[in-house]
Design a protein around this motif. Structure first.
Motif, PDB file in Angstrom:
ATOM      1  N   ILE A 183       0.779  -1.363   0.027  1.00 41.16           N
ATOM      2  CA  ILE A 183      -0.117  -0.074   0.127  1.00 41.16           C
ATOM      3  C   ILE A 183       0.818   1.366   0.089  1.00 41.16           C
ATOM      4  CG2 ILE A 183      -1.596   1.422   1.486  1.00 41.16           C
ATOM      5  CD1 ILE A 183      -3.096  -1.389   2.144  1.00 41.16           C
ATOM      6  N   PRO A 184       2.045   1.453   0.785  1.00 37.58           N
ATOM      7  CA  PRO A 184       2.898   2.717   0.770  1.00 37.58           C
ATOM      8  C   PRO A 184       3.262   2.998  -0.542  1.00 37.58           C
ATOM      9  CG  PRO A 184       3.374   1.354   2.778  1.00 37.58           C
ATOM     10  CD  PRO A 184       2.273   0.515   1.884  1.00 37.58           C
ATOM     11  N   ASP A 185       3.589   1.977  -1.403  1.00 37.34           N
ATOM     12  CA  ASP A 185       3.999   2.292  -2.670  1.00 37.34           C
ATOM     13  C   ASP A 185       3.102   3.076  -3.677  1.00 37.34           C
ATOM     14  OD1 ASP A 185       6.399   0.723  -2.174  1.00 37.34           O
ATOM     15  OD2 ASP A 185       5.293  -1.057  -2.685  1.00 37.34           O
ATOM     16  N   VAL A 186       1.753   2.468  -3.560  1.00 40.46           N
ATOM     17  CA  VAL A 186       0.799   3.283  -4.409  1.00 40.46           C
ATOM     18  C   VAL A 186       0.594   4.627  -3.473  1.00 40.46           C
ATOM     19  CG1 VAL A 186      -1.725   3.151  -4.970  1.00 40.46           C
ATOM     20  CG2 VAL A 186      -0.337   0.912  -4.882  1.00 40.46           C
ATOM     21  N   VAL A 187       0.677   4.663  -2.353  1.00 39.77           N
ATOM     22  CA  VAL A 187       0.424   6.173  -1.790  1.00 39.77           C
ATOM     23  C   VAL A 187       1.442   7.223  -2.183  1.00 39.77           C
ATOM     24  CG1 VAL A 187       0.447   7.391   0.555  1.00 39.77           C
ATOM     25  CG2 VAL A 187      -0.759   5.047   0.426  1.00 39.77           C
ATOM     26  N   LYS A 188       2.607   6.705  -2.419  1.00 36.77           N
ATOM     27  CA  LYS A 188       3.585   7.579  -2.920  1.00 36.77           C
ATOM     28  C   LYS A 188       3.146   8.172  -4.372  1.00 36.77           C
ATOM     29  CE  LYS A 188       7.855   5.186  -1.039  1.00 36.77           C
ATOM     30  NZ  LYS A 188       8.478   4.035  -1.495  1.00 36.77           N
ATOM     31  N   GLY A 189       2.563   7.246  -5.226  1.00 39.15           N
ATOM     32  CA  GLY A 189       1.793   7.868  -6.251  1.00 39.15           C
ATOM     33  C   GLY A 189       0.792   9.016  -5.827  1.00 39.15           C
ATOM     34  N   LEU A 190       0.016   8.861  -4.883  1.00 39.92           N
ATOM     35  CA  LEU A 190      -1.051   9.770  -4.554  1.00 39.92           C
ATOM     36  C   LEU A 190      -0.039  10.933  -3.989  1.00 39.92           C
ATOM     37  CD1 LEU A 190      -4.060   9.894  -3.277  1.00 39.92           C
ATOM     38  CD2 LEU A 190      -2.939  10.034  -1.220  1.00 39.92           C
ATOM     39  N   ALA A 191       0.910  10.795  -3.282  1.00 38.17           N
ATOM     40  CA  ALA A 191       1.600  11.886  -2.798  1.00 38.17           C
ATOM     41  C   ALA A 191       1.885  12.990  -3.949  1.00 38.17           C
ATOM     42  CB  ALA A 191       2.698  11.497  -1.933  1.00 38.17           C
ATOM     43  N   LYS A 192       2.512  11.958  -5.246  1.00 41.52           N
ATOM     44  CA  LYS A 192       3.093  12.790  -6.400  1.00 41.52           C
ATOM     45  C   LYS A 192       1.969  13.460  -6.943  1.00 41.52           C
ATOM     46  CE  LYS A 192       5.722  11.512 -10.775  1.00 41.52           C
ATOM     47  NZ  LYS A 192       6.816  12.357 -10.521  1.00 41.52           N
ATOM     48  N   LEU A 193       0.758  13.050  -7.031  1.00 40.86           N
ATOM     49  CA  LEU A 193      -0.438  13.813  -7.700  1.00 40.86           C
ATOM     50  C   LEU A 193      -0.802  14.929  -6.879  1.00 40.86           C
ATOM     51  CD1 LEU A 193      -2.640  10.968  -9.349  1.00 40.86           C
ATOM     52  CD2 LEU A 193      -1.158  12.781 -10.295  1.00 40.86           C
ATOM     53  N   LEU A 194      -0.683  14.764  -5.524  1.00 38.31           N
ATOM     54  CA  LEU A 194      -1.066  15.909  -4.689  1.00 38.31           C
ATOM     55  C   LEU A 194      -0.156  17.088  -4.620  1.00 38.31           C
ATOM     56  CD1 LEU A 194      -2.079  14.053  -1.379  1.00 38.31           C
ATOM     57  CD2 LEU A 194      -3.612  15.180  -2.701  1.00 38.31           C
ATOM     58  N   ASP A 195       1.350  16.692  -4.985  1.00 37.92           N
ATOM     59  CA  ASP A 195       2.456  17.640  -4.780  1.00 37.92           C
ATOM     60  C   ASP A 195       2.582  18.359  -6.308  1.00 37.92           C
ATOM     61  OD1 ASP A 195       3.108  17.218  -2.510  1.00 37.92           O
ATOM     62  OD2 ASP A 195       4.713  15.601  -2.875  1.00 37.92           O
ATOM     63  N   GLU A 196       2.099  17.674  -7.344  1.00 39.56           N
ATOM     64  CA  GLU A 196       2.596  18.280  -8.667  1.00 39.56           C
ATOM     65  C   GLU A 196       1.328  19.131  -9.132  1.00 39.56           C
ATOM     66  OE1 GLU A 196       4.220  15.231 -11.077  1.00 39.56           O
ATOM     67  OE2 GLU A 196       5.855  14.912  -9.674  1.00 39.56           O
ATOM     68  N   ASP A 197       1.047  20.229  -8.801  1.00 36.37           N
ATOM     69  CA  ASP A 197      -0.225  21.008  -8.946  1.00 36.37           C
ATOM     70  C   ASP A 197      -0.402  21.639 -10.113  1.00 36.37           C
ATOM     71  OD1 ASP A 197      -0.962  21.567  -6.454  1.00 36.37           O
ATOM     72  OD2 ASP A 197       0.671  23.014  -5.700  1.00 36.37           O
ATOM     73  N   ASP A 198       0.708  21.206 -11.349  1.00 35.06           N
ATOM     74  CA  ASP A 198       0.433  21.693 -12.702  1.00 35.06           C
ATOM     75  C   ASP A 198      -0.179  20.326 -13.546  1.00 35.06           C
ATOM     76  OD1 ASP A 198       2.721  20.047 -12.090  1.00 35.06           O
ATOM     77  OD2 ASP A 198       3.698  20.806 -14.153  1.00 35.06           O
ATOM     78  N   LYS A 199      -0.429  19.248 -12.621  1.00 39.68           N
ATOM     79  CA  LYS A 199      -1.111  18.282 -13.277  1.00 39.68           C
ATOM     80  C   LYS A 199      -2.304  18.148 -13.367  1.00 39.68           C
ATOM     81  CE  LYS A 199       2.621  15.708 -14.641  1.00 39.68           C
ATOM     82  NZ  LYS A 199       3.558  16.912 -14.886  1.00 39.68           N
ATOM     83  N   ASN A 200      -3.014  18.017 -14.673  1.00 36.61           N
ATOM     84  CA  ASN A 200      -4.644  18.103 -14.881  1.00 36.61           C
ATOM     85  C   ASN A 200      -4.894  17.057 -16.046  1.00 36.61           C
ATOM     86  OD1 ASN A 200      -7.142  18.797 -14.665  1.00 36.61           O
ATOM     87  ND2 ASN A 200      -7.304  20.129 -16.148  1.00 36.61           N
TER      88      ASN A 200
END
Ligand SMILES: NC(=O)C1=CN([C@@H]2O[C@H](COP(=O)(O)OP(=O)(O)OC[C@H]3O[C@@H](n4cnc5c(N)ncnc54)[C@H](O)[C@@H]3O)[C@@H](O)[C@H]2O)C=CC1
Ligand SMILES: CCCCCC(=O)CC\C=C/C=C/C=C/[C@@H](O)[C@@H](O)CCCC(=O)O
Length: 268
Positions: free
Chosen positions: A216-233
């Motif tokens: 699960i923490p491996d996938v949560v890192k992906g969530l964190a990346k999407l939370l951090d990268e404000d230019d992604k849409n």
């Protein structure tokens, strides 16, 4: 996205990836509503989080995402309870090729509805403050997978995310929409998938050839990346044991010659 003091709603959050995502969101300072059909596990998770992060920062709402009234009611409850909404994680999902209509209802129809509700409550054109929607797809939505209906729902989530994530929509509502596509991860969904034997055997083989299970923490890192990268849409992030990569952001035929891409008009 800066999450301190913000409000998040996570579906299928009683256990597994939804629970992991909800905890990561709490760790970043937001309040979280956990929606699930599993009342005992949901209450237990909420109680656990209340102890760790404060009783005022977490609530469980019994909700079957396939029941339109329940999902609508749950969004309203979250706004009433926490005073707003900034982040929606449409995560609830099942793999069931036998009851395949149910699989489509949980994994795709409810995600469409969750996105519409997210836009209703967070969209600036509706009086909201903007926000972020993260849809849980799967690597099965990107490549051929032995369970075709499950794969279809996850591919549908990818298409939904890309299209809702078009920049002209962001300019209007200021809600970014992104998707996470994990590979096999140790959760309950792997334990007893309702699939014909040949599909199961083929999945076992793919799992082995793909390098094995994530946690699960491996996938949560992906969530964190999407939370951090404000230019992604409209972004689609693949997460596997081999690492993370964004998918399919090449230009369509309408942009290919010029190589241009309209910039985001609003960052929530
Ligand atoms: N574990 C894996 O290998 C992968 C999982 N996924 C996706 O991740 C999401 C979460 O799954 P996992 O955590 O792995 O499985 P899980 O079975 O541990 O968790 C799913 C949660 O969704 C809830 N749920 C199911 N139907 C619901 C409904 N109608 N309304 C509300 N809640 C409902 C369940 O009660 C459960 O708490 C799913 O969308 C799944 O398709 C994607 C890629 C890989
Ligand atoms: C390549 C795409 C992977 C996408 C995975 C998903 O989206 C979730 C699939 C849901 C259920 C799959 C069940 C598969 C079961 C078998 O492979 C079994 O071997 C798993 C064994 C797990 C374990 O060893 O603990």
């Amino acid at each position: 996205m800066q999450l301190s003091g913000k409000v998040a709603l996570v579906t299928g959050a009683a256990q597994g990836l939804g629970k992991g995502c909800a905890e990561a969101i709490l760790e970043r300072g937001a309040k979280v509503a956990l929606l699930d059909t599993n009342e005992s596990a949901g209450q237990e998770t909420a109680a656990d989080f209340a102890l760790k992060y404060g009783a005022d920062r977490c609530t469980f709402i019994l909700c079957d995402v396939t029941a339109k009234d329940q999902l609508e009611g749950a969004f309203q409850k979250v706004v009433d309870h926490f005073g707003g909404l900034d982040l929606v994680v449409n995560n609830a999902g099942i793999l069931n090729e036998v009851q395949w209509e149910k699989c489509i209802d949980v994994n795709l129809v409810s995600v469409v509805r969750g996105c519409h509700l997210g836009l209703r409550y967070m969209g600036k054109q509706n009086g909201g403050n903007g926000g972020l929607i993260i849809n849980m797809s799967s690597v099965a939505g990107l490549y051929a997978f032995p369970s075709p209906v499950y794969a279809t729902t996850k591919a549908g989530v990818v298409g939904l995310t890309r299209s809702l994530g078009m920049d002209y929509k962001l300019g209007r509502d200021c809600v970014r929409v992104n998707a996470l596509c994990p590979s096999f991860t140790t959760t309950a969904i792997l334990a007893d998938p309702e699939v014909p034997e040949d599909q199961y055997q083929h999945m076992k083989d793919m799992l082995e050839r793909g390098g094995g299970l994530m946690q699960i923490p491996d996938v949560v890192k992906g969530l964190a990346k999407l939370l951090d990268e404000d230019d992604k849409n409209g972004a689609v992030l693949e997460v596997t044991v081999q690492g993370m990569k964004y998918h399919g952001d090449e230009s369509g035929p309408w942009d290919r010659e010029s190589g241009t891409h309209q910039p985001n008009l609003c960052i929530a």
